[in-house]
Design a protein around this motif. Structure first.
Motif, PDB file in Angstrom:
ATOM      1  N   LEU A 145       0.804  -1.218   0.000  1.00 52.40           N
ATOM      2  CA  LEU A 145       0.000   0.000   0.000  1.00 52.40           C
ATOM      3  C   LEU A 145       0.836   1.267   0.000  1.00 52.40           C
ATOM      4  N   ASP A 146       0.322   2.289  -0.706  1.00 58.86           N
ATOM      5  CA  ASP A 146       0.930   3.620  -0.706  1.00 58.86           C
ATOM      6  C   ASP A 146       0.227   4.555   0.275  1.00 58.86           C
ATOM      7  N   ILE A 147      -1.045   4.265   0.555  1.00 55.36           N
ATOM      8  CA  ILE A 147      -1.884   5.149   1.374  1.00 55.36           C
ATOM      9  C   ILE A 147      -2.852   4.290   2.168  1.00 55.36           C
ATOM     10  N   ILE A 148      -3.149   4.710   3.400  1.00 56.07           N
ATOM     11  CA  ILE A 148      -4.199   4.061   4.192  1.00 56.07           C
ATOM     12  C   ILE A 148      -5.218   5.110   4.606  1.00 56.07           C
ATOM     13  N   LYS A 161       3.930   5.571   5.480  1.00 51.79           N
ATOM     14  CA  LYS A 161       3.521   6.353   4.318  1.00 51.79           C
ATOM     15  C   LYS A 161       2.293   7.187   4.678  1.00 51.79           C
ATOM     16  N   GLN A 162       1.682   7.783   3.678  1.00 50.15           N
ATOM     17  CA  GLN A 162       0.552   8.688   3.937  1.00 50.15           C
ATOM     18  C   GLN A 162      -0.631   7.912   4.519  1.00 50.15           C
ATOM     19  N   ILE A 163      -1.208   8.470   5.585  1.00 49.48           N
ATOM     20  CA  ILE A 163      -2.294   7.793   6.291  1.00 49.48           C
ATOM     21  C   ILE A 163      -3.315   8.818   6.775  1.00 49.48           C
ATOM     22  N   PHE A 164      -4.602   8.446   6.680  1.00 49.60           N
ATOM     23  CA  PHE A 164      -5.705   9.331   7.062  1.00 49.60           C
ATOM     24  C   PHE A 164      -6.560   8.645   8.123  1.00 49.60           C
ATOM     25  N   PHE A 165      -7.038   9.439   9.085  1.00 50.74           N
ATOM     26  CA  PHE A 165      -7.956   8.942  10.106  1.00 50.74           C
ATOM     27  C   PHE A 165      -9.207   9.809  10.108  1.00 50.74           C
ATOM     28  N   MET A 166     -10.381   9.149   9.978  1.00 52.57           N
ATOM     29  CA  MET A 166     -11.642   9.881   9.989  1.00 52.57           C
ATOM     30  C   MET A 166     -12.122  10.058  11.423  1.00 52.57           C
ATOM     31  N   LEU A 219      -8.429  13.331  -1.884  1.00 52.15           N
ATOM     32  CA  LEU A 219      -7.677  13.328  -3.136  1.00 52.15           C
ATOM     33  C   LEU A 219      -6.736  14.522  -3.209  1.00 52.15           C
ATOM     34  N   LYS A 220      -7.227  15.699  -2.825  1.00 50.52           N
ATOM     35  CA  LYS A 220      -6.403  16.906  -2.837  1.00 50.52           C
ATOM     36  C   LYS A 220      -5.194  16.736  -1.921  1.00 50.52           C
ATOM     37  N   MET A 221      -5.399  16.125  -0.778  1.00 51.67           N
ATOM     38  CA  MET A 221      -4.306  15.913   0.177  1.00 51.67           C
ATOM     39  C   MET A 221      -3.323  14.859  -0.328  1.00 51.67           C
ATOM     40  N   ILE A 222      -3.830  13.868  -1.060  1.00 54.12           N
ATOM     41  CA  ILE A 222      -2.938  12.878  -1.673  1.00 54.12           C
ATOM     42  C   ILE A 222      -2.046  13.557  -2.703  1.00 54.12           C
ATOM     43  N   GLU A 223      -2.641  14.419  -3.516  1.00 51.56           N
ATOM     44  CA  GLU A 223      -1.877  15.133  -4.542  1.00 51.56           C
ATOM     45  C   GLU A 223      -0.802  16.018  -3.925  1.00 51.56           C
TER      46      GLU A 223
END
Length: 260
Positions: free
Chosen positions: A68-71, A103-108, A184-188
């Motif tokens: 994975l590149d992103i979670i 790597k890049q990770i997001f938490f809701m 998506l904007k934050m991934i970019e």
């Protein structure tokens, strides 16, 4: 093609996955054996994963994690309904499953971290160190992006379909299309370590939203009695983001938006 892991494929996770599936390879988890084949039939890699709140048995490391590149973590952690002891067990299960993902990770997260009282609330007014779940998950992943989501809306999920006992005050809602677009904007931008309030920038009253959704005339309301506003100004400024659905009164007007 980048590979994204969505941990928790419920109402929000499903919609994020659907909008990203044409441009990203999606890996996800579900707690339902019945849903497993249905998810896989859509070309999405899916595994069963349980994050126990009661047992000290932890899941093994996700077998897809190294790919994975992103979670994106959409599993709910309610501090209002769950004790800290149980939350710690659930978080330990999550950390066992993800390992030390760097790597890049997001938490809701949720805007319920702010006091339930009138005022305009910004991210700086409630540091993650003061929020139990956010603090624990940030200790594990210092680079994590925390998105504090307003009330989730879109498709058939509308205010009129909920039992509303008190229609005073304004709404702090967000359309799932905007959540996907913001991620998506934050991934970019390869955003790391950010905390944002993810809430539509307009705050109509509950009465106004209900009137529009029920095809009734919008009445003038006195909102001065109870204005609890969660500000999204930081997100708008730092990401230069324009909301797809800025006004919760229009959430019921479906559109086909190509986010990617």
């Amino acid at each position: 093609m980048k590979k994204i892991g969505i941990i928790g494929y419920g109402w929000l996770g499903t919609r994020i996955g659907e909008r990203f599936s044409e441009n990203f390879e999606i890996f996800t988890t579900t707690t339902s054996p019945q849903k497993l084949e249905d998810i896989r039939s859509k070309g999405i890699h899916a595994d069963l994963a349980f994050f126990s709140e009661e047992k000290n048995e932890f899941p093994e490391l996700w077998n897809s994690i190294t790919e994975l590149d992103i979670i994106i973590i959409t599993v709910p952690f309610s501090e209002r309904r769950t004790s800290k002891e149980i939350l710690e067990k659930k978080l330990s299960s999550l950390f066992s499953f993800t390992g030390k993902f760097e790597k890049q990770i997001f938490f809701m997260s949720t805007t319920s971290v702010y006091p339930d009282k009138p005022g305009i609330f910004t991210e700086e007014m409630q540091p993650s160190e003061n929020v139990f779940v956010e603090n624990k998950i940030k200790e594990a992943f210092p680079h994590i992006n925390i998105l504090r989501l307003g009330g989730l809306m879109g498709d058939g999920r509308l205010l009129k379909n909920f039992k509303i006992s008190d229609v005073s005050g304004v709404v702090n809602h967000i359309h799932y299309e905007d959540i996907a677009a913001i991620i998506l904007k934050m991934i970019e931008k390869n955003s790391m370590g950010k905390i944002y309030n993810v809430v539509a920038p307009l705050y109509p009253s509950k009465q106004q939203v209900l009137a529009v959704q029920n095809n009734q005339d919008i009445e003038r309301t006195n909102q001065d009695d109870y204005k609890r506003i969660i500000s999204s100004e930081k997100l708008i400024s730092e990401l230069e983001y324009t909301f797809i659905y800025p006004d919760p009164k229009s959430f019921h007007e479906g559109r086909n938006i190509n986010l990617l």
